[in-house]
Every structure is written in C-alpha cells, then in structure tokens.
Design an enzyme around this catalytic site. Structure first.
Site, PDB file in Angstrom:
ATOM      1  N   SER A  91       0.811  -1.216   0.000  1.00  0.00           N
ATOM      2  CA  SER A  91       0.000   0.000   0.000  1.00  0.00           C
ATOM      3  C   SER A  91       0.853   1.279   0.000  1.00  0.00           C
ATOM      4  O   SER A  91       1.610   1.499  -0.925  1.00  0.00           O
ATOM      5  CB  SER A  91      -0.955  -0.054   1.185  1.00  0.00           C
ATOM      6  OG  SER A  91      -1.938   0.924   1.066  1.00  0.00           O
ATOM      7  N   ASP A 229      -1.941   6.449  -3.553  1.00  0.00           N
ATOM      8  CA  ASP A 229      -0.870   5.756  -2.835  1.00  0.00           C
ATOM      9  C   ASP A 229      -0.330   4.629  -3.733  1.00  0.00           C
ATOM     10  O   ASP A 229      -0.690   4.551  -4.914  1.00  0.00           O
ATOM     11  CB  ASP A 229      -1.368   5.227  -1.476  1.00  0.00           C
ATOM     12  CG  ASP A 229      -2.374   4.102  -1.630  1.00  0.00           C
ATOM     13  OD1 ASP A 229      -3.079   4.060  -2.651  1.00  0.00           O
ATOM     14  OD2 ASP A 229      -2.455   3.245  -0.724  1.00  0.00           O
ATOM     15  N   ASP A 231      -0.860   1.408  -4.098  1.00  0.00           N
ATOM     16  CA  ASP A 231      -1.745   0.438  -4.751  1.00  0.00           C
ATOM     17  C   ASP A 231      -3.049   1.088  -5.210  1.00  0.00           C
ATOM     18  O   ASP A 231      -3.999   0.385  -5.589  1.00  0.00           O
ATOM     19  CB  ASP A 231      -2.016  -0.770  -3.846  1.00  0.00           C
ATOM     20  CG  ASP A 231      -2.774  -0.412  -2.574  1.00  0.00           C
ATOM     21  OD1 ASP A 231      -2.630   0.734  -2.096  1.00  0.00           O
ATOM     22  OD2 ASP A 231      -3.498  -1.264  -2.048  1.00  0.00           O
ATOM     23  N   ASP A 233      -5.586   2.494  -3.852  1.00  0.00           N
ATOM     24  CA  ASP A 233      -6.900   2.393  -3.216  1.00  0.00           C
ATOM     25  C   ASP A 233      -7.195   3.667  -2.422  1.00  0.00           C
ATOM     26  O   ASP A 233      -8.256   3.807  -1.832  1.00  0.00           O
ATOM     27  CB  ASP A 233      -7.048   1.128  -2.354  1.00  0.00           C
ATOM     28  CG  ASP A 233      -6.107   1.093  -1.180  1.00  0.00           C
ATOM     29  OD1 ASP A 233      -5.151   1.903  -1.136  1.00  0.00           O
ATOM     30  OD2 ASP A 233      -6.307   0.247  -0.284  1.00  0.00           O
TER      31      ASP A 233
HETATM   32 MG    MG Z   1      -3.377   1.515  -0.254  1.00  0.00          MG
END
Ligand code: MG
Length: 431
Positions: A91, A229, A231, A233
């Site tokens: 992440s 960020d 990844d 999400d």
């Molecule tokens: Mg993330």
C-alpha cells in the site's frame, strides 16, 4: 500466531516477508479455495512474493489467474469471478515493504474470522494434494479494461476538463491517467511510470509528500489534481488553486452527494452530521467501514485518509472510481466553493503513556456506562462521547503503551470544556 495487521500481512522484504512465509500464505489460500486471481503493485520484489505464493496455492490443488500489475480496486473488480483476490502490495509503505491483502469476491477485505482461519492454516498447513491434482496457472489480461469500462459506463466520455494525476509511480499508473483521458479529460500525469522504488516521492498520499502537484495544477490551468498511494486504493485531491483538500472535507463532499445513509469511522469530523441525515459511525479501518456499509445497506462510506467506498461498484475502497466521480462532479458544481462552504471545526489530540492500557479502557468504559446517557456513547472503537456541540474519543493505541484522546467542537470554548472534562475522567482512572 498473528500475521495480519489492520490491512493484510505486511513487512520488510526478506525480514518478515520472505519466500517461506509467502509459500505458507499460498498454501493456506490454496487449501481454502478452488480458483483465485492474483495481482501486484510495481514493487520489484513483488515477483518473488507472487511466485512463492502461487507455488503454495498450486500445491493445494487451487488454480491461479495472474492479473499482473494492477491497482487493488482493479483486482477487487476482477475478484467477482473468483473465490478470492490476492493482492501483493504494501500500500502506502516505503519501497522495502511488501505484503498481501486478501479480498472477497464482493471486494471486501477478509474479516477477522477469515484472517484467523488463514493464520491457523499458515501455522498448521493442510496436506498437499497428489501430483495429478496440483493446480494450474494462467494469465488474466482484462482486469484494467474491465474496471475502466465499468467506470466509463457510469460517467461517459464527454468530460471536457483538465486534471493532473500523481500516481506516485504506483499501481494507479496503468489506469487512472488513461481512464480520465478516455472520459474526455485533458490529463497531465506526474510520477506515472510504474516504479516500485518510488523515485518520485514517498507513496503515502499526505500533504508533506505531495509538494509538486499543487503548483502543476495552477501552472497548467487544471481544474483538479489527484494523488494515489502505492496500490491506488487511496485518493487525495487538490482544487484549481492548487489547494490540498483535507480528508474530512473531501469525505463531506462525497457524502453530500449521497445524503441518505453513509458510514464513517468514529474519529472523522462531525461536519458530516450536518450534511447527511443518517450517519453510522464505525471502527477505524476501511475493512470495518466496508462491512458496515454492506450490513446497513448504505450508499457510501469512507475515511479521511483517502479511502472512498462506493458499494454501487464494489466494497473495496476505489480511488479510481473516486477520481472519475470528482471529475463528473466538477462539471456540475464549483468544488472549491462547495469546500469553502463546509464549516471547519477546531480539534485537539494528545497521547498519554500508561501502564495497562486495556484495563484502563475497561474501567473507563464502566465509568461512562454508569454516568452518561447511553445515547451519547459509541463503543465501536474505544469510547466516543457525544456532546451537544462536539465529541471526544478515547482509544488505546494499537502499537504503543498509550491512550489517545481526541476531541472536536464547534468553537474553541466548547472544545476546551469537552477536552478538559474528558481528560479529567481519564486522569481519574489512570490515577
Ligand atoms: Mg493503499
């Protein structure tokens, strides 16, 4: 043993996250499911993690489909057709970290019970299957297109707007700039070549890491700026003046478009109660927000850290959908004006070092239950005490021997009253 943190299993590569552990995680997944899809963010050691996990999965007779480098919300969409989505990512953590998030077919991260089951199987794996039952592996190429198509079907392709996107060299690189272009936008892309060493900046989308984008928004005459960020999400945004829009304001802006029932964590600003009829406050963490959205059938939920959940598309935080949503919204309303209209309330936070934080929390819970009208109390996560014009929140730190106190109120004098009263109760119990 505990392997999962609040968002999956995560750690430094070849310290906590090594091939042995990854293989065990794979075996645990493989013994639970028949068909899974696996994706990864651009961290270079993602290949090591992916191969070890796949090996473990196959040894248990489960088949694996490889989506390649995709964002977490993109994998969540593809997971619908499988028993589980396996996302290899750390992440927003720095480049030396990696990890695994496990997703249900509806996009929700694994809940506590599912995580405990995986942990049990990591420590005590099932017997491998015989040679002729070992799983097979294939590529799955349509994840990004599928996700983009779903979003374009909702928002269309005639958006004549300029937007700057900073993908932090993360997994958003292969989707967000292209999606916005397909929606008709003029896109300026920053740090949008995938590079898991994150050369552009630290991949946590907080204001101090995002020094470039505000200026680019202003200089290029864009109407919006977005940052992800690692990844993708999470999404944070900048307005046309290059101003960073705080998470609480962005949460309120999204929520204002779904003004029936929304889910937010106990510690987000009370601004939300002023614009939404039915606010449900839950434990901090997007997993808990998503669970609650599903349970109460809410239209939206989110956290000020930049996770936005739209159950209409998925129960995973979808920062790509969120970017498209804001582009669409910016053509209907003036986002800067709308943000300025939202009130800003003073708040205060402090941490107290204590011995036996859990016991102290138990005693505080008893004390509040005895003395305060239950309507004003929320025990979803620590203790949240509601006041006429503010709130206080007491919670034990997850990582330190500390109890944290947070308060927010409509003005400085109410804040002082609420804060001091709560601190006094806390001190009484700490002794
Ligand atoms: Mg993330």
């Amino acid at each position: 043993m505990r392997y999962f943190g609040s968002s999956g299993i995560r750690g430094i590569i070849n310290e906590k996250i090594d091939p042995d552990l990854c293989m065990k995680i794979g075996k645990a997944i493989g013994s639970l499911f028949d068909e899974v899809i696996i994706g990864r963010d651009p961290r270079p050691h993602g290949f090591m993690v992916e191969n070890a996990i796949i090996s473990g999965i196959l040894s248990q007779g489960c088949d694996v489909y490889k989506a390649g480098m995709v964002s977490t919300p993109t994998l969540a969409i593809s997971a619908r057709g499988f028993d589980c989505g396996v996302m290899i990512t750390a992440s927003h953590n720095p480049a030396e970290y990696n990890g695994v998030k496990l997703l249900n077919p509806d996009g929700r991260s694994f809940d506590t019970e599912q995580m405990e089951l995986v942990e049990k199987l990591i420590d005590d794996p099932a017997e491998p299957v015989s040679w002729n039952e070992v799983g097979t592996s294939d590529t799955y190429r349509s994840s990004v297109e599928d996700h983009k198509t779903e979003i374009i079907n909702r928002f269309g392709t005639d958006h004549d707007l300029k937007a700057v996107v900073d993908c932090a060299n993360g997994a958003g690189c292969n989707i967000t700039p292209f999606l916005l272009k397909d929606m008709g936008c003029n896109v300026v892309a920053l740090n949008s070549n995938p590079d898991g060493k994150f050369p552009g900046h630290d991949p946590e989308p907080v204001e101090k890491n995002l020094q470039e984008i505000g200026g680019v928004v202003v200089d290029s005459g864009a109407e919006l700026g977005f940052a992800h960020d690692g990844d993708a999400d999470r999404l944070v945004a900048f307005d046309k003046d290059g101003r960073f829009l705080s998470g609480d304001k962005l949460l309120a802006l999204f929520a204002s478009r779904f003004n029936k029932k929304v889910v937010v964590p106990v510690n987000s600003s009370m601004v939300i109660e002023e614009i939404v009829d039915d606010v449900i406050r839950t434990k901090v963490g997007d997993v808990f927000v998503a669970q609650e959205i599903k349970e109460v059938n809410a239209q939206f939920g989110g956290e000020p850290s930049g996770t936005w959940i739209f159950p209409d598309i998925s129960y995973a935080p979808d920062a790509i959908f969120a970017a498209a949503f804001l582009v669409d919204l910016a053509e209907k309303i003036d986002i800067s004006e709308e943000i300025d209209r939202l009130p800003e309330y003073p708040s205060k936070k402090e941490g107290f070092y204590v011995d036996g934080k859990d016991e102290i929390m138990d005693r505080l819970t008893e004390l509040y239950e005895e003395k305060i009208d239950h309507e004003r109390l929320n025990f979803a996560d620590g203790i949240r005490i509601g006041y006429e014009d503010g709130w206080a929140w007491i919670r034990a730190s997850g990582t330190e021997p500390k109890i944290r106190l947070t308060a927010e109120a409509k003005d400085a004098s109410s804040l002082k009253y609420i804060y001091d009263e709560t601190k006094m109760k806390l001190k009484e119990v700490i002794g």
